[in-house]
Design a protein around this motif. Sequence first.
Motif, PDB file in Angstrom:
ATOM      1  N   SER A  85      16.810  32.809  19.617  1.00 21.93           N
ATOM      2  CA  SER A  85      16.028  33.944  19.214  1.00 21.93           C
ATOM      3  C   SER A  85      16.408  34.514  17.815  1.00 21.93           C
ATOM      4  O   SER A  85      16.355  35.473  17.350  1.00 21.93           O
ATOM      5  CB  SER A  85      16.179  35.223  20.015  1.00 21.93           C
ATOM      6  OG  SER A  85      17.325  35.964  19.980  1.00 21.93           O
ATOM      7  N   PHE A  86      17.244  33.440  17.022  1.00 26.86           N
ATOM      8  CA  PHE A  86      17.389  33.681  15.547  1.00 26.86           C
ATOM      9  C   PHE A  86      16.213  33.137  14.658  1.00 26.86           C
ATOM     10  O   PHE A  86      15.700  32.064  14.932  1.00 26.86           O
ATOM     11  CB  PHE A  86      18.741  32.945  14.885  1.00 26.86           C
ATOM     12  CG  PHE A  86      19.849  33.651  15.493  1.00 26.86           C
ATOM     13  CD1 PHE A  86      20.484  34.409  14.379  1.00 26.86           C
ATOM     14  CD2 PHE A  86      20.402  33.822  16.845  1.00 26.86           C
ATOM     15  CE1 PHE A  86      21.680  35.199  14.792  1.00 26.86           C
ATOM     16  CE2 PHE A  86      21.383  34.667  16.997  1.00 26.86           C
ATOM     17  CZ  PHE A  86      22.268  35.287  16.066  1.00 26.86           C
ATOM     18  N   ASN A  87      15.976  34.097  13.659  1.00 28.77           N
ATOM     19  CA  ASN A  87      14.982  33.427  12.719  1.00 28.77           C
ATOM     20  C   ASN A  87      15.119  34.119  11.142  1.00 28.77           C
ATOM     21  O   ASN A  87      14.621  34.818  10.553  1.00 28.77           O
ATOM     22  CB  ASN A  87      13.485  33.713  13.048  1.00 28.77           C
ATOM     23  CG  ASN A  87      12.587  33.225  12.026  1.00 28.77           C
ATOM     24  OD1 ASN A  87      12.592  32.228  11.557  1.00 28.77           O
ATOM     25  ND2 ASN A  87      11.222  33.770  12.026  1.00 28.77           N
ATOM     26  N   VAL A  88      16.583  33.572  10.697  1.00 24.18           N
ATOM     27  CA  VAL A  88      17.102  33.967   9.425  1.00 24.18           C
ATOM     28  C   VAL A  88      16.419  33.301   8.429  1.00 24.18           C
ATOM     29  O   VAL A  88      16.690  32.065   8.190  1.00 24.18           O
ATOM     30  CB  VAL A  88      18.590  33.991   9.336  1.00 24.18           C
ATOM     31  CG1 VAL A  88      19.108  34.494   8.254  1.00 24.18           C
ATOM     32  CG2 VAL A  88      19.284  34.749  10.700  1.00 24.18           C
ATOM     33  N   SER A  89      15.691  33.873   7.547  1.00 24.85           N
ATOM     34  CA  SER A  89      15.010  33.093   6.475  1.00 24.85           C
ATOM     35  C   SER A  89      16.138  32.904   5.443  1.00 24.85           C
ATOM     36  O   SER A  89      17.003  33.569   5.217  1.00 24.85           O
ATOM     37  CB  SER A  89      14.072  34.071   5.727  1.00 24.85           C
ATOM     38  OG  SER A  89      14.466  35.198   5.074  1.00 24.85           O
ATOM     39  N   GLY A  90      15.818  31.762   4.804  1.00 24.55           N
ATOM     40  CA  GLY A  90      16.735  31.419   3.697  1.00 24.55           C
ATOM     41  C   GLY A  90      18.216  30.734   4.300  1.00 24.55           C
ATOM     42  O   GLY A  90      19.247  30.374   3.389  1.00 24.55           O
ATOM     43  N   LEU A  91      18.093  30.135   5.585  1.00 25.20           N
ATOM     44  CA  LEU A  91      19.142  29.669   6.241  1.00 25.20           C
ATOM     45  C   LEU A  91      19.152  28.202   6.371  1.00 25.20           C
ATOM     46  O   LEU A  91      20.172  27.536   6.015  1.00 25.20           O
ATOM     47  CB  LEU A  91      19.637  30.541   7.461  1.00 25.20           C
ATOM     48  CG  LEU A  91      20.989  30.383   8.077  1.00 25.20           C
ATOM     49  CD1 LEU A  91      22.217  30.365   7.157  1.00 25.20           C
ATOM     50  CD2 LEU A  91      21.148  31.319   9.190  1.00 25.20           C
ATOM     51  N   VAL A  92      18.115  27.768   6.956  1.00 22.79           N
ATOM     52  CA  VAL A  92      17.991  26.322   7.357  1.00 22.79           C
ATOM     53  C   VAL A  92      18.134  25.619   5.876  1.00 22.79           C
ATOM     54  O   VAL A  92      17.509  25.889   4.836  1.00 22.79           O
ATOM     55  CB  VAL A  92      16.611  25.999   8.055  1.00 22.79           C
ATOM     56  CG1 VAL A  92      16.401  24.370   8.367  1.00 22.79           C
ATOM     57  CG2 VAL A  92      16.839  26.751   9.394  1.00 22.79           C
ATOM     58  N   ASP A  93      18.593  24.547   6.136  1.00 25.75           N
ATOM     59  CA  ASP A  93      19.051  23.479   4.675  1.00 25.75           C
ATOM     60  C   ASP A  93      20.225  24.107   3.828  1.00 25.75           C
ATOM     61  O   ASP A  93      20.021  23.699   2.513  1.00 25.75           O
ATOM     62  CB  ASP A  93      17.652  23.020   4.231  1.00 25.75           C
ATOM     63  CG  ASP A  93      16.922  22.302   5.071  1.00 25.75           C
ATOM     64  OD1 ASP A  93      17.422  21.337   5.678  1.00 25.75           O
ATOM     65  OD2 ASP A  93      15.678  22.251   5.113  1.00 25.75           O
ATOM     66  N   HIS A  94      20.634  25.089   4.257  1.00 26.76           N
ATOM     67  CA  HIS A  94      21.761  25.870   3.304  1.00 26.76           C
ATOM     68  C   HIS A  94      23.077  25.650   3.826  1.00 26.76           C
ATOM     69  O   HIS A  94      23.184  25.578   5.107  1.00 26.76           O
ATOM     70  CB  HIS A  94      21.299  27.113   2.800  1.00 26.76           C
ATOM     71  CG  HIS A  94      20.151  27.581   2.154  1.00 26.76           C
ATOM     72  ND1 HIS A  94      18.834  27.295   2.653  1.00 26.76           N
ATOM     73  CD2 HIS A  94      20.052  27.403   0.780  1.00 26.76           C
ATOM     74  CE1 HIS A  94      18.001  27.520   1.515  1.00 26.76           C
ATOM     75  NE2 HIS A  94      18.783  27.534   0.479  1.00 26.76           N
ATOM     76  N   ASP A  95      23.960  25.469   3.170  1.00 22.05           N
ATOM     77  CA  ASP A  95      25.502  25.303   3.578  1.00 22.05           C
ATOM     78  C   ASP A  95      26.228  26.456   3.895  1.00 22.05           C
ATOM     79  O   ASP A  95      26.255  27.632   3.086  1.00 22.05           O
ATOM     80  CB  ASP A  95      26.143  24.646   2.210  1.00 22.05           C
ATOM     81  CG  ASP A  95      27.683  24.337   2.559  1.00 22.05           C
ATOM     82  OD1 ASP A  95      28.387  25.252   2.958  1.00 22.05           O
ATOM     83  OD2 ASP A  95      27.889  23.174   2.452  1.00 22.05           O
ATOM     84  N   VAL A  96      26.596  26.663   5.078  1.00 27.34           N
ATOM     85  CA  VAL A  96      27.112  27.758   5.724  1.00 27.34           C
ATOM     86  C   VAL A  96      28.248  28.313   4.989  1.00 27.34           C
ATOM     87  O   VAL A  96      28.494  29.381   4.685  1.00 27.34           O
ATOM     88  CB  VAL A  96      27.689  27.617   7.174  1.00 27.34           C
ATOM     89  CG1 VAL A  96      28.344  28.827   7.615  1.00 27.34           C
ATOM     90  CG2 VAL A  96      26.262  27.257   8.027  1.00 27.34           C
ATOM     91  N   ILE A  97      29.148  27.492   4.437  1.00 25.87           N
ATOM     92  CA  ILE A  97      30.377  27.665   3.656  1.00 25.87           C
ATOM     93  C   ILE A  97      30.036  28.295   2.411  1.00 25.87           C
ATOM     94  O   ILE A  97      30.688  29.435   1.921  1.00 25.87           O
ATOM     95  CB  ILE A  97      31.232  26.580   3.853  1.00 25.87           C
ATOM     96  CG1 ILE A  97      31.775  26.169   5.023  1.00 25.87           C
ATOM     97  CG2 ILE A  97      32.594  26.796   2.946  1.00 25.87           C
ATOM     98  CD1 ILE A  97      32.285  26.902   6.105  1.00 25.87           C
ATOM     99  N   GLU A  98      29.132  27.971   1.601  1.00 23.35           N
ATOM    100  CA  GLU A  98      28.609  28.542   0.416  1.00 23.35           C
ATOM    101  C   GLU A  98      28.188  29.701   0.682  1.00 23.35           C
ATOM    102  O   GLU A  98      28.429  30.840  -0.034  1.00 23.35           O
ATOM    103  CB  GLU A  98      27.605  27.492  -0.221  1.00 23.35           C
ATOM    104  CG  GLU A  98      28.312  26.250  -0.733  1.00 23.35           C
ATOM    105  CD  GLU A  98      26.918  25.360  -1.527  1.00 23.35           C
ATOM    106  OE1 GLU A  98      26.031  26.072  -2.056  1.00 23.35           O
ATOM    107  OE2 GLU A  98      27.252  24.300  -1.634  1.00 23.35           O
TER     108      GLU A  98
END
Length: 179
Positions: free
Chosen positions: A157-170
């Motif tokens: 149930s997460f829908n965080v914009s700007g997260l998919v295809d981005h590096d978590v550590i960055e």
Amino acid sequence: MDEPTPSLVELEKQTAFGKRELEEILNGFSRSFRHGLDKDENTMIPSFVCRLPTGTETGTYLALDLGGTNLRVAAVTLLGDGKTEIEHKQYPIPEELKNGDAESFFNWIADGTKSLLDLPGVKAKIADKELYMGVTFSFPIKQTNIDKGKVMKMGKSFNVSGLVDHDVIELLRDAFDRQ
């Protein structure tokens, strides 16, 4: 109806496998692994951890665990001989962050981490030391190195914009820098 408890010999007969059954099970595992490795990267994500701890390590390290319900942050002090001291905090993830933007989400994670680091017991252990953090991010990550990985998709149930295809550590480092 009460049935008598089977003897150990009877249980062994019920759970014993012949060579053919074991080969079928192993072939099923092999097919599943091959499918995950060749066709479905969401089920067989490689790990870049190449060795396990020995129990003799010492020092204070941070741990961050983001699941579907809570964020957990911890300062783990390894004392050697397999002994540890742990100070931790847990935060329920607010619904508005689950459906917000990545910057707000990671700022919240950084705030929770800072709150842990400001505890007097933790502050004394980490004063002016470089800290290493282990991160558990409970969503599929396409990991390319021990400290690099892009979010493949969200769930739970997460829908965080700007997260998919981005590096978590960055994203974490940027939020820590803002903090």
